[in-house]
Write an enzyme that holds these catalytic residues in place. Sequence first.
Site, mmCIF file in Angstrom:
data_model
loop_
_atom_site.group_PDB
_atom_site.id
_atom_site.type_symbol
_atom_site.label_atom_id
_atom_site.label_comp_id
_atom_site.label_asym_id
_atom_site.label_seq_id
_atom_site.Cartn_x
_atom_site.Cartn_y
_atom_site.Cartn_z
ATOM 1 N N ARG A 151 40.677 34.554 51.560
ATOM 2 C CA ARG A 151 39.682 34.068 50.587
ATOM 3 C C ARG A 151 39.018 32.779 51.035
ATOM 4 O O ARG A 151 38.611 31.956 50.206
ATOM 5 C CB ARG A 151 40.310 33.881 49.200
ATOM 6 C CG ARG A 151 40.727 35.192 48.560
ATOM 7 C CD ARG A 151 41.180 34.990 47.133
ATOM 8 N NE ARG A 151 41.697 36.248 46.586
ATOM 9 C CZ ARG A 151 42.547 36.332 45.564
ATOM 10 N NH1 ARG A 151 42.975 35.242 44.975
ATOM 11 N NH2 ARG A 151 42.964 37.504 45.140
ATOM 12 N N ARG A 166 35.320 30.581 45.892
ATOM 13 C CA ARG A 166 34.975 29.681 44.795
ATOM 14 C C ARG A 166 35.314 28.216 45.024
ATOM 15 O O ARG A 166 34.757 27.346 44.356
ATOM 16 C CB ARG A 166 35.669 30.152 43.507
ATOM 17 C CG ARG A 166 35.091 31.432 42.954
ATOM 18 C CD ARG A 166 35.870 31.920 41.750
ATOM 19 N NE ARG A 166 37.157 32.498 42.151
ATOM 20 C CZ ARG A 166 38.070 32.928 41.284
ATOM 21 N NH1 ARG A 166 37.841 32.829 39.985
ATOM 22 N NH2 ARG A 166 39.208 33.446 41.708
ATOM 23 N N TYR A 212 44.725 50.342 40.671
ATOM 24 C CA TYR A 212 43.483 49.939 40.007
ATOM 25 C C TYR A 212 42.811 51.139 39.348
ATOM 26 O O TYR A 212 42.350 51.067 38.204
ATOM 27 C CB TYR A 212 42.521 49.311 41.010
ATOM 28 C CG TYR A 212 42.710 47.832 41.208
ATOM 29 C CD1 TYR A 212 42.379 46.919 40.206
ATOM 30 C CD2 TYR A 212 43.210 47.325 42.408
ATOM 31 C CE1 TYR A 212 42.543 45.558 40.387
ATOM 32 C CE2 TYR A 212 43.376 45.964 42.605
ATOM 33 C CZ TYR A 212 43.044 45.087 41.590
ATOM 34 O OH TYR A 212 43.212 43.735 41.770
ATOM 35 N N ARG A 251 26.668 31.781 44.001
ATOM 36 C CA ARG A 251 27.131 32.634 42.904
ATOM 37 C C ARG A 251 26.304 32.405 41.641
ATOM 38 O O ARG A 251 25.981 33.351 40.910
ATOM 39 C CB ARG A 251 28.604 32.328 42.620
ATOM 40 C CG ARG A 251 29.207 33.134 41.470
ATOM 41 C CD ARG A 251 30.557 32.588 41.062
ATOM 42 N NE ARG A 251 30.434 31.225 40.554
ATOM 43 C CZ ARG A 251 31.467 30.460 40.246
ATOM 44 N NH1 ARG A 251 32.711 30.898 40.424
ATOM 45 N NH2 ARG A 251 31.286 29.235 39.794
#
Length: 354
Positions: free
Chosen positions: A28, A32, A155, A41
């Site tokens: 990652r 963010r 999922y 974003r």
Amino acid sequence: MAGTTQLPYLLKAARQEILDRPPVWMMRQAGRYMKAYRELRDKYPSFRERSENTDLAVEISLQPFRAFAPDGVILFSDILTPLPGIGIPFDIIESKGPIIDPPIRSKEQVDNLRPLNPEESLPFIREILQTLRQEVGNQAAVLGFVGAPWTLAAYAIEGKSSKDYKIIKRMAFSEPAVLHALLEKIADAIAVYVRYQIDSGAQVIQMFDSWAGQLSPSDYDRLALPYQQRVVQQVKATHPDTPFILYINGSAGLLERMALSGVDIVSLDWTVDMAEARQRLGPKVGVQGNIDPCALFGSKEFIKERIIETIRKAGNTGHILNLGHGILPGTPEENAAFFFETAKQADQLLAVPV
């Protein structure tokens, strides 16, 4: 010899070469915690647009490469990205995560799934990876990634993230034939998708079986391992030289089983000691990891100590330095920068007596 010097550093570690320092990247690493990502974003709020638009995905993938010069640049994507191509639509809601509606709950739904044709459903993946290879050159290895069958099935069946995996486990224990049929179809699709990523420019593949750590060892042996093996065997039959990494969150009790998947490198979380993991896995299996992502909230001296301790325990062959999970939102960017700087100076730091 000239060819060897041109090889991206991460690939040298994957080949078990003796190195002065391990290559370093972060799960990652595009995300963010970076101001540049948050700004982008805000401009493009749809995750699927950001990950499936070639220009946006390339830009996001390259943000940490430009900022920190990691040894690995990973495709900005999601493990669910190939699912619409086999007939399982999804969306990702900011702060809520993935939603699959309707979830897969019946034999009829499984029977209706189609084989993956990535040229038709995932052309942007080829464009992104080809562009990344051109942009990065030999300065870093380009990593592709996929979800493993158990996690993708979880999922698809749960319809969203889960804390107890009650719906898929109920299917596993009461309707196993339906679940195994789904796992087979997903495994075959993922093998096709991995080959497509490699043919498009990915030099290393990381497979995430994020939720397999929620299985008992005997259930792992029935529901996760055979389908990891099915993916790896199909890919290795056509692309034997592409390094394969397997990551499972909460995997301390599963390391030996992970090695049976046939992957080249086992990515460790922070719940296992690096030296013990190396002993358990043996010299032929490479390792990646395994610093607690929360360590990056510590002081720089603390971060440096953790890096040096991890590298000493891992040894000088077959280790890729990484976090034990993705870097957390809110991590100070300067601490991420320090992590990479320190890792790249590890040869000098290791020469200093403890």
